[in-house]
Scaffold this motif. Structure first.
Motif, PDB file in Angstrom:
ATOM      1  N   PRO A 252       7.374  -2.388  -7.579  1.00 42.13           N
ATOM      2  CA  PRO A 252       6.031  -2.259  -8.153  1.00 42.13           C
ATOM      3  C   PRO A 252       4.933  -2.033  -7.129  1.00 42.13           C
ATOM      4  O   PRO A 252       3.871  -1.516  -7.472  1.00 42.13           O
ATOM      5  N   SER A 253       5.159  -2.438  -5.878  1.00 39.81           N
ATOM      6  CA  SER A 253       4.110  -2.286  -4.858  1.00 39.81           C
ATOM      7  C   SER A 253       3.611  -0.848  -4.778  1.00 39.81           C
ATOM      8  O   SER A 253       2.420  -0.607  -4.562  1.00 39.81           O
ATOM      9  N   MET A 254       4.513   0.107  -4.993  1.00 41.13           N
ATOM     10  CA  MET A 254       4.119   1.517  -4.932  1.00 41.13           C
ATOM     11  C   MET A 254       3.012   1.799  -5.945  1.00 41.13           C
ATOM     12  O   MET A 254       2.017   2.465  -5.629  1.00 41.13           O
ATOM     13  N   GLY A 255       3.151   1.272  -7.158  1.00 38.22           N
ATOM     14  CA  GLY A 255       2.152   1.508  -8.193  1.00 38.22           C
ATOM     15  C   GLY A 255       0.820   0.871  -7.875  1.00 38.22           C
ATOM     16  O   GLY A 255      -0.242   1.471  -8.118  1.00 38.22           O
ATOM     17  N   PHE A 256       0.837  -0.343  -7.313  1.00 40.68           N
ATOM     18  CA  PHE A 256      -0.423  -1.021  -7.014  1.00 40.68           C
ATOM     19  C   PHE A 256      -1.142  -0.378  -5.837  1.00 40.68           C
ATOM     20  O   PHE A 256      -2.373  -0.329  -5.803  1.00 40.68           O
ATOM     21  N   ILE A 257      -0.386   0.133  -4.890  1.00 40.25           N
ATOM     22  CA  ILE A 257      -1.015   0.859  -3.773  1.00 40.25           C
ATOM     23  C   ILE A 257      -1.635   2.158  -4.282  1.00 40.25           C
ATOM     24  O   ILE A 257      -2.752   2.530  -3.886  1.00 40.25           O
ATOM     25  N   LEU A 258      -0.915   2.860  -5.176  1.00 36.05           N
ATOM     26  CA  LEU A 258      -1.474   4.085  -5.756  1.00 36.05           C
ATOM     27  C   LEU A 258      -2.744   3.781  -6.552  1.00 36.05           C
ATOM     28  O   LEU A 258      -3.745   4.508  -6.455  1.00 36.05           O
ATOM     29  N   MET A 259      -2.722   2.696  -7.336  1.00 30.42           N
ATOM     30  CA  MET A 259      -3.925   2.326  -8.095  1.00 30.42           C
ATOM     31  C   MET A 259      -5.092   2.001  -7.166  1.00 30.42           C
ATOM     32  O   MET A 259      -6.236   2.377  -7.430  1.00 30.42           O
ATOM     33  N   GLU A 260      -4.804   1.305  -6.079  1.00 35.40           N
ATOM     34  CA  GLU A 260      -5.855   0.966  -5.120  1.00 35.40           C
ATOM     35  C   GLU A 260      -6.414   2.223  -4.457  1.00 35.40           C
ATOM     36  O   GLU A 260      -7.635   2.412  -4.376  1.00 35.40           O
ATOM     37  N   ASN A 261      -5.538   3.100  -4.019  1.00 35.42           N
ATOM     38  CA  ASN A 261      -5.984   4.311  -3.329  1.00 35.42           C
ATOM     39  C   ASN A 261      -6.728   5.272  -4.257  1.00 35.42           C
ATOM     40  O   ASN A 261      -7.562   6.059  -3.808  1.00 35.42           O
TER      41      ASN A 261
END
Length: 484
Positions: A226-235
């Motif tokens: 899931p970290s990939m999704g949260f980093i994408l949301m942040e960026n």
């Protein structure tokens, strides 16, 4: 171009039989009949399929009635404004829709619907990998329709919109989160123009109901990483708008040579760790929010550095508000609050000097969540030093052993002598009173000490063999002359 859709679906016979039956009904009704979207995508990817999305170029509601009769399925659930119907059939959820296109007003995400042909229907879909179709009529079975090169994007593993991405996300802002969800789920890349459009349109996510945002967040949390999704949301600028408490964890502050972990990236590592250990959404959410109390409790102390004292209690209180904002079930909010509040406690009982009562207190406070709590604690180990990781994991092994030992002691203490009081009174010819209780205690101690098993026959035989000795010890204990 034709494809062997039956071969792609492999051993899913029930699904294939369903396709052939619906295709035959399409032939009889003289309607173009296609499977579209997720089933086509997942068939190419070799993923299991449980839902059937069918599009017909005609009256989908009437066609759904025909299909339901042919399948002997339960009554059709119809959504007249969109020309769609749902048919629950065995283990398959069938959706039948009239080919349509949708237009949106700038102040609303409720579309105006116009019925149209297949190409227009595929054009309105969110991503190219979901804009492929296969004809299932007998005379056309397997004809593949891919006007937006979805098969190419599947091969190069990219998420892209069929139309101008800014227009796509402006019309339906939820698709920004869906792009990130698909990228996270499949470990695909979002194309540059699509991602740039998300950044430009991010503010419109605030038009979407929290329930629909929550559902996408939970699907991202169910991914392997899931970290990939949260980093994408942040960026992309989405995370500060929908989960500002998580976005606010980002960053490292240094002072007088002291720094601290980036709580945002530490948290995402914990989430990824926990997803390797459990499918529980409650534990995954607890991992995401376990350190949410750190930013408001961060303090700098000279000669000590950065501290976050009490962040577990502050975080637990914060999550009450966050959980309600996310429209989570009250029971789940309470469980997650408990896991956040207790997530530092298990490591504190790893030492030999810790009393049984401290272990028991944690066990009681955690209740049925004790194993979830220990899973969260293990996931919270994010050191890059293999020696430290082994040390911490060994500590949690000791914690689990301590809990098991105390639970076993408590379980044994809770049992009663297998020889009951009435039988003891008859055996010794004594009246009811403290002496009976003392004799029962001596039997129980013999079981606890391993002299005899906790079984009636064994206890009775032991009592017969030690009849006078047991009575004498019990009498002395009551008179205060000796301890049993």
């Amino acid at each position: 171009m034709k494809i062997d859709i039956d071969h792609l679906l492999k051993d899913q016979k029930e699904l294939i039989d369903c396709l052939h039956l619906i295709g035959e009904e399409g032939r009889r009704a003289d309607l173009e009949t296609y499977i579209v979207g997720g089933i086509v995508r997942d068939a190419f990817m070799g993923r299991p399929v449980t839902d059937l999305d069918i599009v017909v170029t005609g009256n989908g509601l009437d066609f759904a009635d025909r299909v339901a009769r042919a399948l002997h399925a339960r009554p059709v659930v119809k959504f007249h404004p969109f020309g769609t119907a749902m048919i629950p059939y065995k283990h398959i959820q069938i959706e039948i829709a009239t080919a349509r296109k949708e237009t949106y007003r700038s102040d609303s995400r409720k579309p105006d619907v116009v019925f149209t042909d297949l190409t227009e229907d595929l054009r309105r879909r969110d991503f190219t990998i979901n804009a492929m179709a296969v004809d299932i009529r007998p005379d056309h079975y397997g004809e593949f329709k891919d006007p937006f090169n979805g098969i190419r994007d599947l091969k190069v593993e990219v998420i892209r919109t069929p139309l101008d991405p800014e227009e796509t996300f402006f019309d339906d802002p939820l698709r920004m989160l869906r792009a990130i969800r698909f990228a996270t789920r499949f470990q695909y890349r979002i194309s540059d123009d699509t991602f740039n459009a998300i950044k430009k349109t991010a503010e419109r996510i605030q038009m979407i109901s929290m329930e629909r945002i929550r559902d996408e967040l939970l699907k991202i949390l169910m991914a392997l990483q899931p970290s990939m999704g949260f980093i994408l949301m942040e960026n992309a600028g989405l995370l500060p708008l929908i989960l500002p408490e998580i976005s606010g964890m980002k960053g490292v502050e240094e002072k007088n040579g002291y720094g601290h972990k980036d709580v945002f990236y530490h948290t995402l590592k914990v989430v990824d760790n926990v997803c390797k250990m459990t499918d529980s959404m409650t534990v995954r959410l607890a991992a995401l929010f376990h350190d949410v109390g750190k930013p408001p409790t961060k303090r700098f102390l000279p000669n000590q550095g950065w501290t976050f004292h009490g962040h577990e209690d502050v975080g637990a209180r914060m999550f009450e508000t966050i959980g309600r904002h996310l429209k989570l079930p009250i029971r789940q909010i309470k469980e997650i609050r408990k896991l956040i509040r207790l997530h530092l406690r298990p490591i504190a009982i790893a030492g030999d000097e810790v009393t049984d009562s401290a272990v028991r207190r944690l066990r009681v406070e955690a209740g049925d969540s004790i194993h979830d709590l220990l899973t969260l604690c293990r996931a919270d180990i994010t050191s890059k030093n293999p020696e430290k990781i082994r040390e911490y994991q060994n500590n949690f092994d000791e914690v689990e052993k301590r809990i098991q030992v105390v639970e076993e002691k408590d379980r044994l203490r809770a049992f009663q002598s297998p020889v009951r009081g009435q039988e003891l009174m008859e055996f010794y010819l004594i009246p009811p009173g403290p002496l009976v209780g003392k004799i029962k205690s001596l039997i129980e101690n013999a079981i606890l000490d391993g002299e005899i098993p906790n079984e009636y026959e064994a206890a009775k035989a032991w009592l017969v063999d030690h009849k006078d000795t047991v009575l004498e010890k019990a009498q002395k204990a009551l008179s205060g002359k000796s301890n049993p």
